[in-house]
Design a protein around this motif. Structure first.
Motif, mmCIF file in Angstrom:
data_model
loop_
_atom_site.group_PDB
_atom_site.id
_atom_site.type_symbol
_atom_site.label_atom_id
_atom_site.label_comp_id
_atom_site.label_asym_id
_atom_site.label_seq_id
_atom_site.Cartn_x
_atom_site.Cartn_y
_atom_site.Cartn_z
ATOM 1 N N THR A 95 0.845 -1.185 0.000
ATOM 2 C CA THR A 95 0.000 0.000 0.000
ATOM 3 C C THR A 95 0.890 1.247 0.000
ATOM 4 N N GLU A 204 -17.067 4.546 -0.461
ATOM 5 C CA GLU A 204 -16.730 3.338 -1.207
ATOM 6 C C GLU A 204 -16.131 3.817 -2.531
ATOM 7 N N ALA A 237 -11.329 5.391 3.017
ATOM 8 C CA ALA A 237 -11.728 4.571 1.873
ATOM 9 C C ALA A 237 -12.155 3.194 2.366
ATOM 10 N N GLU A 239 -12.595 -0.092 1.309
ATOM 11 C CA GLU A 239 -12.249 -1.005 0.217
ATOM 12 C C GLU A 239 -12.581 -2.456 0.587
ATOM 13 N N THR A 242 -14.359 -3.440 -2.661
ATOM 14 C CA THR A 242 -13.646 -3.037 -3.870
ATOM 15 C C THR A 242 -12.205 -3.524 -3.921
ATOM 16 N N GLY A 243 -11.647 -3.896 -2.778
ATOM 17 C CA GLY A 243 -10.263 -4.334 -2.740
ATOM 18 C C GLY A 243 -10.055 -5.716 -3.325
ATOM 19 N N THR A 247 -12.382 -4.301 -8.850
ATOM 20 C CA THR A 247 -12.612 -3.194 -9.778
ATOM 21 C C THR A 247 -11.628 -3.180 -10.948
ATOM 22 N N PHE A 251 -6.483 -2.402 -5.632
ATOM 23 C CA PHE A 251 -7.365 -1.544 -4.844
ATOM 24 C C PHE A 251 -7.985 -0.505 -5.763
ATOM 25 N N ALA A 252 -9.229 -0.154 -5.505
ATOM 26 C CA ALA A 252 -9.928 0.806 -6.363
ATOM 27 C C ALA A 252 -9.252 2.173 -6.339
ATOM 28 N N CYS A 253 -8.728 2.570 -5.192
ATOM 29 C CA CYS A 253 -8.089 3.878 -5.078
ATOM 30 C C CYS A 253 -6.906 4.028 -6.015
ATOM 31 N N VAL A 263 -7.825 3.313 5.464
ATOM 32 C CA VAL A 263 -8.432 2.412 4.492
ATOM 33 C C VAL A 263 -8.854 1.122 5.192
ATOM 34 N N LEU A 265 -9.966 -2.901 4.826
ATOM 35 C CA LEU A 265 -9.840 -4.081 3.976
ATOM 36 C C LEU A 265 -10.398 -5.300 4.690
#
Length: 425
Positions: A95, A204, A237, A239, A242-243, A247, A251-253, A263, A265
């Motif tokens: 990350t 999200e 965030a 995630e 979305t993690g 996506t 990760f979406a970010c 964040v 998870l």
């Protein structure tokens, strides 16, 4: 033959008064679930979005077996173990650099609760009167009291409204309305009254899951992050869904170049094999709680925080990401989802087809659209009879399968979906 007595189990998000059948699953492998009689279902929603590489992945199962014979459980308050240390170090490595601290919990909901408490604790400990949370319209962040408070209000939580705290809601950035969303967030973040100055904005990233698989562009996410940073509002965030590649990126970010202050998870963290969650935060959030004064301790835990077996499963998941072509599998699945969705989109009963990474969704045109659409239980039953596990969100049908799903399995899912349009009326 005497029928078996009714089960005492009270299932989540299940109205037992409808008398719908509840299949008894005996085993699972890859993208399939099996009962004791050999009947199978394709798990087209990854068992509520958790299973990434497939059920009973050999590497994850081996890690679980090995760890279960070594250390099964350990109090994590003031004690530690190798699986958690290894996992935390690897999460910090993959990350962005500002995320330096890892707090363990056991579900997506609790990881969000932790994030909210971290944010409020940060402002409290530095002596600033900020306690208001900003949320995005139609969001879902969990089913505990705090997470329901920062989610959409409706039939699914109206019984508990007296327990929910007030939040500031930012309108969802529907296509063509993105600037209105950003203007509303700017105004909310700029509030200077002690009672209105926001502590954090939780979102999200890129897609709202339970809110109906609502998608918005990466540039909007980047702008929301920029606005929060400009006003010193912590950016959280979520995630959880979305993690781990859903996506299209880990990760979406990542798609927006966004680095959150905090964040969350979970779900795919263990490949979906065991419950585990983490909340990562930046160093200033941790330092606000760091002190020789015990009163500034971050008072949050659960009995199974950083369970060693769950951490071992997560480490195996991260090893799969390192050693195997996971991104290629994601890309292949995403392309196949796009192709199937494109074919179905020409049907006049289908509206708002949308896709992000491996997630594909559309709405069926009905007169009673929404979460309580009468179409929903009929669709679920139809898919079950077709050997497919799908669970529409009202009249919104979505497909989010494991990355190991074969072309034939995915074709079976979309064939069932196409056939289901005939029962929409």
């Amino acid at each position: 033959m005497t029928p078996p007595p009714p089960s005492p189990v009270w299932h989540p998000f299940t109205q037992h008064g409808l008398g719908e059948p509840i299949p008894l699953i005996d085993r699972a492998a890859g993208a399939r679930l099996y009962d004791a009689d050999g009947n199978s279902w394709i798990d087209a929603i990854s068992s509520w979005w958790v299973t990434t590489h497939g059920h009973a992945h050999p590497r994850i199962m081996a890690a679980i077996r090995a760890q279960s014979e070594r250390l099964d459980q350990l109090i994590f308050a003031g004690w530690t173990h190798e699986p958690a240390e290894t996992l935390a170090a690897e999460l910090v490595r993959i990350t962005p650099d500002p995320l330096t601290r890892v707090f363990f919990s056991d579900s997506g909901s609790t990881s969000v609760e932790v994030a909210l408490k971290m944010a409020l604790g940060y402002w409290f400990n530095i002596g600033a009167a900020r306690h208001r949370i900003l949320v995005l319209e139609h969001s879902y962040h969990g089913d505990t009291i705090g997470t329901m408070s920062v989610g959409e209000r409706g039939v699914y939580n109206r019984a508990w409204q007296p327990l929910l705290f007030d939040v500031g809601t930012i309108p969802f950035p529907h296509q063509g309305m993105e600037q209105a969303t950003l203007d509303a967030l700017e105004a909310a973040c700029a509030a200077r009254d002690a009672g209105d100055a926001p502590a954090a904005f939780i979102v999200e990233p890129l897609i709202l899951g339970a809110g109906g698989m609502l998608i918005y562009p990466a540039w909007v996410l980047a702008e929301m992050r920029r606005i929060c940073a400009a006003h010193g509002v912590l950016f959280i965030a979520d995630e959880v869904m979305t993690g781990w590649g859903r996506t299209g990126t880990r990760f979406a970010c990542d798609q927006a170049g966004v680095i959150p202050d905090i964040v969350c998870l979970s779900k795919g963290l263990t490949g979906g094999a065991l419950p585990l969650a983490v909340t990562l935060c930046s160093e200033p959030v941790f330092q606000a709680h760091y002190s020789p004064d015990r009163a500034r301790t971050f008072y949050h835990s659960s009995s199974y925080t950083a369970n060693p077996i769950a951490c071992a499963a997560a480490n195996a998941n991260l090893a799969i990401w390192r050693d195997e072509p996971v991104q290629a599998r994601i890309d292949t699945l995403a392309e196949a989802q796009a192709a199937h969705l494109s074919i179905l989109s020409s049907d006049p009963r289908v509206e708002n087809p949308r896709r992000l990474g491996t997630i594909a969704a559309f709405d069926i045109k009905v007169s009673d659209a929404g979460y309580l659409s009468t179409l929903t239980p009929r669709l679920i039953a139809f898919y079950r009879d077709q050997g497919v596990l799908l669970r529409p969100l009202g009249n919104s049908v979505y497909v989010m399968p494991p990355y190991c799903t074969t072309p034939d399995e995915l074709a079976q899912v979309w064939t069932a979906i196409a056939a289901s349009l005939d029962i929409a009326g």
